[in-house]
Design a protein around this motif. Structure first.
Motif, PDB file in Angstrom:
ATOM      1  N   ASN A 111      13.748 -11.613   0.040  1.00 27.27           N
ATOM      2  CA  ASN A 111      13.701 -10.547   1.034  1.00 27.27           C
ATOM      3  C   ASN A 111      12.315 -10.482   1.679  1.00 27.27           C
ATOM      4  OD1 ASN A 111      16.300  -9.903   0.326  1.00 27.27           O
ATOM      5  ND2 ASN A 111      15.794  -8.009  -0.739  1.00 27.27           N
ATOM      6  N   GLU A 112      12.286 -10.337   2.996  1.00 33.14           N
ATOM      7  CA  GLU A 112      11.020 -10.313   3.725  1.00 33.14           C
ATOM      8  C   GLU A 112      10.328  -8.960   3.565  1.00 33.14           C
ATOM      9  OE1 GLU A 112       9.527 -12.694   5.303  1.00 33.14           O
ATOM     10  OE2 GLU A 112      11.100 -14.237   5.203  1.00 33.14           O
ATOM     11  N   HIS A 113       9.000  -9.010   3.360  1.00 34.60           N
ATOM     12  CA  HIS A 113       8.215  -7.793   3.155  1.00 34.60           C
ATOM     13  C   HIS A 113       8.395  -6.802   4.303  1.00 34.60           C
ATOM     14  CE1 HIS A 113       4.908  -5.076   2.426  1.00 34.60           C
ATOM     15  NE2 HIS A 113       4.205  -5.527   3.465  1.00 34.60           N
ATOM     16  N   GLU A 114       8.333  -7.284   5.535  1.00 34.06           N
ATOM     17  CA  GLU A 114       8.468  -6.393   6.699  1.00 34.06           C
ATOM     18  C   GLU A 114       9.841  -5.737   6.723  1.00 34.06           C
ATOM     19  OE1 GLU A 114       7.420  -9.479   6.735  1.00 34.06           O
ATOM     20  OE2 GLU A 114       5.282  -9.208   7.187  1.00 34.06           O
ATOM     21  N   ASP A 115      10.875  -6.491   6.365  1.00 34.30           N
ATOM     22  CA  ASP A 115      12.224  -5.930   6.337  1.00 34.30           C
ATOM     23  C   ASP A 115      12.365  -4.888   5.228  1.00 34.30           C
ATOM     24  OD1 ASP A 115      12.919  -7.610   8.425  1.00 34.30           O
ATOM     25  OD2 ASP A 115      13.856  -9.113   7.123  1.00 34.30           O
ATOM     26  N   VAL A 116      11.734  -5.153   4.070  1.00 31.85           N
ATOM     27  CA  VAL A 116      11.782  -4.194   2.967  1.00 31.85           C
ATOM     28  C   VAL A 116      11.125  -2.884   3.387  1.00 31.85           C
ATOM     29  CG1 VAL A 116      10.958  -3.703   0.622  1.00 31.85           C
ATOM     30  CG2 VAL A 116      11.884  -5.960   1.164  1.00 31.85           C
ATOM     31  N   CYS A 117       9.970  -2.984   4.037  1.00 30.97           N
ATOM     32  CA  CYS A 117       9.284  -1.765   4.497  1.00 30.97           C
ATOM     33  C   CYS A 117      10.137  -1.002   5.515  1.00 30.97           C
ATOM     34  CB  CYS A 117       7.940  -2.137   5.120  1.00 30.97           C
ATOM     35  SG  CYS A 117       6.701  -2.694   3.931  1.00 30.97           S
ATOM     36  N   GLU A 118      10.773  -1.719   6.423  1.00 29.40           N
ATOM     37  CA  GLU A 118      11.628  -1.071   7.417  1.00 29.40           C
ATOM     38  C   GLU A 118      12.808  -0.375   6.740  1.00 29.40           C
ATOM     39  OE1 GLU A 118      14.554  -2.413  11.084  1.00 29.40           O
ATOM     40  OE2 GLU A 118      12.738  -3.605  10.687  1.00 29.40           O
ATOM     41  N   SER A 119      13.363  -1.028   5.715  1.00 28.92           N
ATOM     42  CA  SER A 119      14.485  -0.449   4.978  1.00 28.92           C
ATOM     43  C   SER A 119      14.055   0.823   4.242  1.00 28.92           C
ATOM     44  CB  SER A 119      15.021  -1.482   3.976  1.00 28.92           C
ATOM     45  OG  SER A 119      15.978  -0.911   3.114  1.00 28.92           O
ATOM     46  N   ILE A 120      12.917   0.786   3.561  1.00 33.11           N
ATOM     47  CA  ILE A 120      12.409   1.969   2.855  1.00 33.11           C
ATOM     48  C   ILE A 120      12.176   3.110   3.839  1.00 33.11           C
ATOM     49  CG2 ILE A 120      10.429   2.894   1.582  1.00 33.11           C
ATOM     50  CD1 ILE A 120      10.148   0.093   0.293  1.00 33.11           C
ATOM     51  N   GLU A 121      11.571   2.791   4.967  1.00 34.20           N
ATOM     52  CA  GLU A 121      11.266   3.819   5.957  1.00 34.20           C
ATOM     53  C   GLU A 121      12.534   4.475   6.485  1.00 34.20           C
ATOM     54  OE1 GLU A 121       8.432   4.428   9.912  1.00 34.20           O
ATOM     55  OE2 GLU A 121       8.714   2.434   9.040  1.00 34.20           O
ATOM     56  N   LEU A 122      13.537   3.672   6.809  1.00 31.33           N
ATOM     57  CA  LEU A 122      14.786   4.229   7.333  1.00 31.33           C
ATOM     58  C   LEU A 122      15.490   5.069   6.276  1.00 31.33           C
ATOM     59  CD1 LEU A 122      16.767   4.419   9.696  1.00 31.33           C
ATOM     60  CD2 LEU A 122      17.876   2.329   8.819  1.00 31.33           C
ATOM     61  N   PHE A 123      15.517   4.583   5.029  1.00 31.72           N
ATOM     62  CA  PHE A 123      16.141   5.352   3.960  1.00 31.72           C
ATOM     63  C   PHE A 123      15.465   6.713   3.815  1.00 31.72           C
ATOM     64  CE2 PHE A 123      16.025   6.906  -0.373  1.00 31.72           C
ATOM     65  CZ  PHE A 123      17.371   6.983  -0.687  1.00 31.72           C
ATOM     66  N   CYS A 124      14.126   6.709   3.787  1.00 31.94           N
ATOM     67  CA  CYS A 124      13.390   7.958   3.579  1.00 31.94           C
ATOM     68  C   CYS A 124      13.533   8.920   4.754  1.00 31.94           C
ATOM     69  CB  CYS A 124      11.919   7.657   3.323  1.00 31.94           C
ATOM     70  SG  CYS A 124      11.604   6.876   1.724  1.00 31.94           S
ATOM     71  N   GLN A 125      13.749   8.399   5.947  1.00 31.51           N
ATOM     72  CA  GLN A 125      13.905   9.252   7.122  1.00 31.51           C
ATOM     73  C   GLN A 125      15.328   9.777   7.272  1.00 31.51           C
ATOM     74  OE1 GLN A 125      12.565   6.629  10.232  1.00 31.51           O
ATOM     75  NE2 GLN A 125      10.397   7.174   9.979  1.00 31.51           N
ATOM     76  N   GLU A 126      16.322   8.954   6.929  1.00 28.91           N
ATOM     77  CA  GLU A 126      17.711   9.291   7.237  1.00 28.91           C
ATOM     78  C   GLU A 126      18.546   9.731   6.040  1.00 28.91           C
ATOM     79  OE1 GLU A 126      19.003   9.460  10.223  1.00 28.91           O
ATOM     80  OE2 GLU A 126      17.143   8.830  11.211  1.00 28.91           O
ATOM     81  N   VAL A 127      18.232   9.229   4.833  1.00 23.40           N
ATOM     82  CA  VAL A 127      19.063   9.527   3.657  1.00 23.40           C
ATOM     83  C   VAL A 127      18.382  10.534   2.733  1.00 23.40           C
ATOM     84  CG1 VAL A 127      20.282   8.555   1.681  1.00 23.40           C
ATOM     85  CG2 VAL A 127      20.070   7.218   3.792  1.00 23.40           C
ATOM     86  N   LEU A 128      17.153  10.281   2.388  1.00 26.05           N
ATOM     87  CA  LEU A 128      16.457  11.137   1.423  1.00 26.05           C
ATOM     88  C   LEU A 128      16.491  12.618   1.788  1.00 26.05           C
ATOM     89  CD1 LEU A 128      13.175  10.214  -0.389  1.00 26.05           C
ATOM     90  CD2 LEU A 128      13.439  12.478   0.593  1.00 26.05           C
ATOM     91  N   PRO A 129      16.266  13.006   3.077  1.00 24.02           N
ATOM     92  CA  PRO A 129      16.274  14.446   3.400  1.00 24.02           C
ATOM     93  C   PRO A 129      17.604  15.133   3.127  1.00 24.02           C
ATOM     94  CG  PRO A 129      15.214  13.178   5.151  1.00 24.02           C
ATOM     95  CD  PRO A 129      15.866  12.190   4.242  1.00 24.02           C
ATOM     96  N   ARG A 130      18.706  14.382   3.078  1.00 24.04           N
ATOM     97  CA  ARG A 130      20.016  14.991   2.825  1.00 24.04           C
ATOM     98  C   ARG A 130      20.129  15.497   1.385  1.00 24.04           C
ATOM     99  NH1 ARG A 130      24.206  10.825   5.943  1.00 24.04           N
ATOM    100  NH2 ARG A 130      22.660   9.946   7.397  1.00 24.04           N
ATOM    101  N   PHE A 131      19.227  15.026   0.505  1.00 23.62           N
ATOM    102  CA  PHE A 131      19.296  15.397  -0.907  1.00 23.62           C
ATOM    103  C   PHE A 131      18.045  16.119  -1.389  1.00 23.62           C
ATOM    104  CE2 PHE A 131      21.901  11.699  -0.140  1.00 23.62           C
ATOM    105  CZ  PHE A 131      23.094  12.009  -0.780  1.00 23.62           C
ATOM    106  N   ALA A 132      16.923  15.904  -0.715  1.00 24.10           N
ATOM    107  CA  ALA A 132      15.643  16.423  -1.217  1.00 24.10           C
ATOM    108  C   ALA A 132      15.621  17.939  -1.307  1.00 24.10           C
ATOM    109  CB  ALA A 132      14.504  15.933  -0.320  1.00 24.10           C
ATOM    110  N   GLY A 133      16.266  18.620  -0.374  1.00 24.35           N
ATOM    111  CA  GLY A 133      16.225  20.082  -0.371  1.00 24.35           C
ATOM    112  C   GLY A 133      16.886  20.697  -1.579  1.00 24.35           C
ATOM    113  N   GLU A 134      17.841  19.981  -2.188  1.00 23.86           N
ATOM    114  CA  GLU A 134      18.570  20.521  -3.330  1.00 23.86           C
ATOM    115  C   GLU A 134      17.987  20.064  -4.665  1.00 23.86           C
ATOM    116  OE1 GLU A 134      22.472  19.041  -2.784  1.00 23.86           O
ATOM    117  OE2 GLU A 134      22.859  20.134  -0.929  1.00 23.86           O
ATOM    118  N   ALA A 135      17.123  19.043  -4.641  1.00 24.28           N
ATOM    119  CA  ALA A 135      16.715  18.398  -5.883  1.00 24.28           C
ATOM    120  C   ALA A 135      16.017  19.356  -6.835  1.00 24.28           C
ATOM    121  CB  ALA A 135      15.818  17.199  -5.578  1.00 24.28           C
ATOM    122  N   ASP A 136      15.052  20.126  -6.338  1.00 25.97           N
ATOM    123  CA  ASP A 136      14.299  21.029  -7.210  1.00 25.97           C
ATOM    124  C   ASP A 136      15.200  22.092  -7.824  1.00 25.97           C
ATOM    125  OD1 ASP A 136      11.983  19.650  -6.706  1.00 25.97           O
ATOM    126  OD2 ASP A 136      11.266  21.031  -5.160  1.00 25.97           O
TER     127      ASP A 136
END
Length: 577
Positions: A352-377
């Motif tokens: 896996n290419e480093h640049e692609d991995v970073c892009e994937s992490i960034e998109l996940f954190c912007q689009e998926v993580l917020p859907r769950f972060a508010g309830e986690a605590d």
């Protein structure tokens, strides 16, 4: 729901001169990005000698570097190998505490014992003793965190006199404790010890429910006796990750890395034959991936929900969280619904290419993580309150920290009870002898005979119950009670031969095994179903049962943990099932 990244520092051949340096620094860049974007954990493994699969032999050094480039992400040792030949317990306690101080109290302490022959053999650790070594080391290390001075330890594998182990960790009484788990048995073991369960099996959410329920049932019961001085009720699963707005692009960028992760893991733990510094796992992966259960062409766009594992036309493949933000969010919701507390993503894998991995992490954190972060605590706090009484009772069952006086004296010339030399520092103990009831020469002759037959000839030669009797009677004669670990029950084999079915049952009472034709138990502990030719080739040592299972050619119903022990239970040292 919490989210983490998991690092093996994979490095498929061929290797450039600066490849390892680049891999480590790329990983630090990815972790720094994940920290800035709100990811909760990074998990770093400890492995030795596992070329291409894992170049992470000094996780304490890597995590120390990560601690200085991050502010909030938790730093998980996932895991430290505890048998003393790998790491002396005092050194582990010192390193964990130092990292906890350097990071401002952000360490999670994952523990394990390893199971690859490459590592166990390299450090002279007997497979039959590694679990006991892990348990003893864990007890000693957690005491080193809290006892002042440490009252000493005189065990079977560890000998340490009274000493004050410094520094002490920032987190009190010590960082959260976890255990590596790959099957139901070790998940329940983690619960019995009050440890978080780091499940490294790529399991579907719905299949994980039984494991999660069993884990929390024990956490809530009198069986839970903490190995440390806190209880860490947490259940984590691991899956490959590649996130992109376009599903086809996500698959194109991520599937080979995810598949290589699974294939190289199986190479060292299931079916591989490795020649140090010469075997090229990546080349073998490209040539044999489909037959090992990692077919690329069956991973296709769905436009909808995604499954962690796929099967089609008798071939297996793995997908994980490789897809669009919506697809990944749906998969995470399914894990959340069955009680999983954390999803750990394998993003850096294969080529896996480093640049692609970073892009994937960034998109996940912007689009998926917020859907769950508010309830986690809120969810985590509710769980803490729900389990508060159970964890308090569990801690009362744990033998408390010891207190010692000032009588013990160490002078410049000696002391009364210095550390003694223990077994792991000398030559390894002799391995358990193989069962003598089955002639190894006959086994070899059987293998050679089957090797020259095609499937139709195997089916004709072994196509009756009477013809398969020597195989099952040989298995019963090779039974090793020590590997059964007290198991008593029955194991059913269902062998398809065209339109006919041959059934055998192995009945075990803990000390003996008996082979009986037909069905002799309405509810066997384990049922294995395969074609007759496949089974005969496994018995002859020409096919690996685990590989057949990955390909969907072997069905395993019932106790999967028992299935993993079958080969050693019946006198073989490889070819699981």
């Amino acid at each position: 729901m919490r989210f983490g990244l998991f690092y093996e520092h994979q490095l498929p051949r061929p290797w450039a001169d600066d490849a390892e340096e680049q891999t480590l620094n790329n990983a630090l860049d990815q972790i720094e990005l994940a920290d800035q974007l709100g990811m909760d954990y990074v998990w770093e493994v400890e492995h030795h000698f596992l070329e291409e699969y894992s170049h992470s032999s000094a996780p304490e050094v890597f995590l120390a570097a990560a601690s200085q480039r991050t502010k909030r992400i938790r730093l998980g040792h996932g895991i430290v190998q505890l048998p003393p030949s790998f790491n002396h317990p005092v050194r582990i306690a010192e390193r964990i505490a130092t990292l906890d101080l350097l990071s401002g109290g952000r360490v999670d302490f994952g523990t394990g014992e390893s199971s690859s022959q490459m590592e166990l053999g390299g450090f002279g650790i007997q497979r039959s003793e590694k679990r006991a070594q892990w348990q003893e080391a864990l007890d000693a290390i957690t005491r080193m965190f809290v006892e002042e001075p440490f009252a000493g330890y005189d065990g079977e594998f560890i000998s340490v006199p009274q000493r004050n182990i410094v520094p002490k960790p920032k987190q009190k009484p010590h960082p959260p404790l976890w255990a590596a788990c790959s099957q139901r048995e070790t998940i329940l073991l983690a619960a019995k010890n009050g440890l978080g369960a780091l499940s490294f099996s790529f399991v579907e959410p719905e299949a994980a429910k039984e494991w999660v329920d069993g884990y929390y049932e024990i956490i809530n019961s009198d069986e839970c006796v903490p190995a440390g001085f806190n209880v860490n009720p947490n259940f984590a699963v691991t899956v490959p990750l590649f996130c992109h707005e376009d599903e086809d692009t996500a698959i194109a960028r991520g599937i080979d890395g995810g598949h290589f992760f699974g294939y190289s893991l199986a190479h060292y733990y299931v079916f591989g034959e490795h020649h140090p510094a010469h075997t090229n796992i990546w080349d073998e992966f490209e040539e044999h991936r489909a037959e090992a259960g990692f077919a690329r062409d069956i991973v296709q766009s769905t436009g909808g929900g995604i499954g962690v594992r796929l099967f089609e036309g008798g071939l297996g493949s793995m997908r994980g969280a490789i897809g669009t933000p919506d697809q990944i969010a749906d998969l995470v919701k399914r894990y959340e619904a069955v009680g999983v507390d954390q999803v750990i993503f394998v993003a850096q894998s294969g080529k896996n290419e480093h640049e692609d991995v970073c892009e994937s992490i960034e998109l996940f954190c912007q689009e998926v993580l917020p859907r769950f972060a508010g309830e986690a605590d809120a969810i985590e706090e509710a769980k803490r309150l729900r389990l508060a009484e159970a964890t308090e009772r569990a801690l009362q069952r744990r033998e408390p920290a010891r207190e010692v006086g000032t009588d013990y004296v160490v002078t410049a010339k000696g002391e009364s009870s210095p550390a003694r030399t223990v077994r792991f520092e000398g030559a390894p103990s002799a391995p358990e002898p193989k069962a003598q009831s089955v002639d190894d020469g006959a086994r070899a002759m059987f293998g050679e005979m089957v090797k020259g037959l095609d499937d139709s000839q195997v089916a004709e030669l072994f196509g009756t119950t009477q013809a398969t009797a020597p195989i099952f009677e040989g298995m019963a004669g090779s039974f090793r009670p020590s590997e059964a670990r007290g198991f008593a029950g029955s194991i059913r084999y269902v062998l398809k031969n065209g339109d006919e079915t041959i059934t055998w049952t192995l009945v075990i009472d803990g000390e003996n095994a008996k082979a009986l034709p037909g069905e002799h138990d309405k509810a066997p502990a384990l049922t294995l179903a395969a074609t007759l030719p496949d089974f005969v080739r496994v018995a002859a040592g020409q096919l690996h049962g685990a590989k057949l299972a990955m390909q969907g050619r072997l069905q395993i119903m019932g106790d999967g943990e028992l299935a993993l022990r079958l080969a050693r239970m019946f006198g073989a040292d490889d070819n699981p099932y």
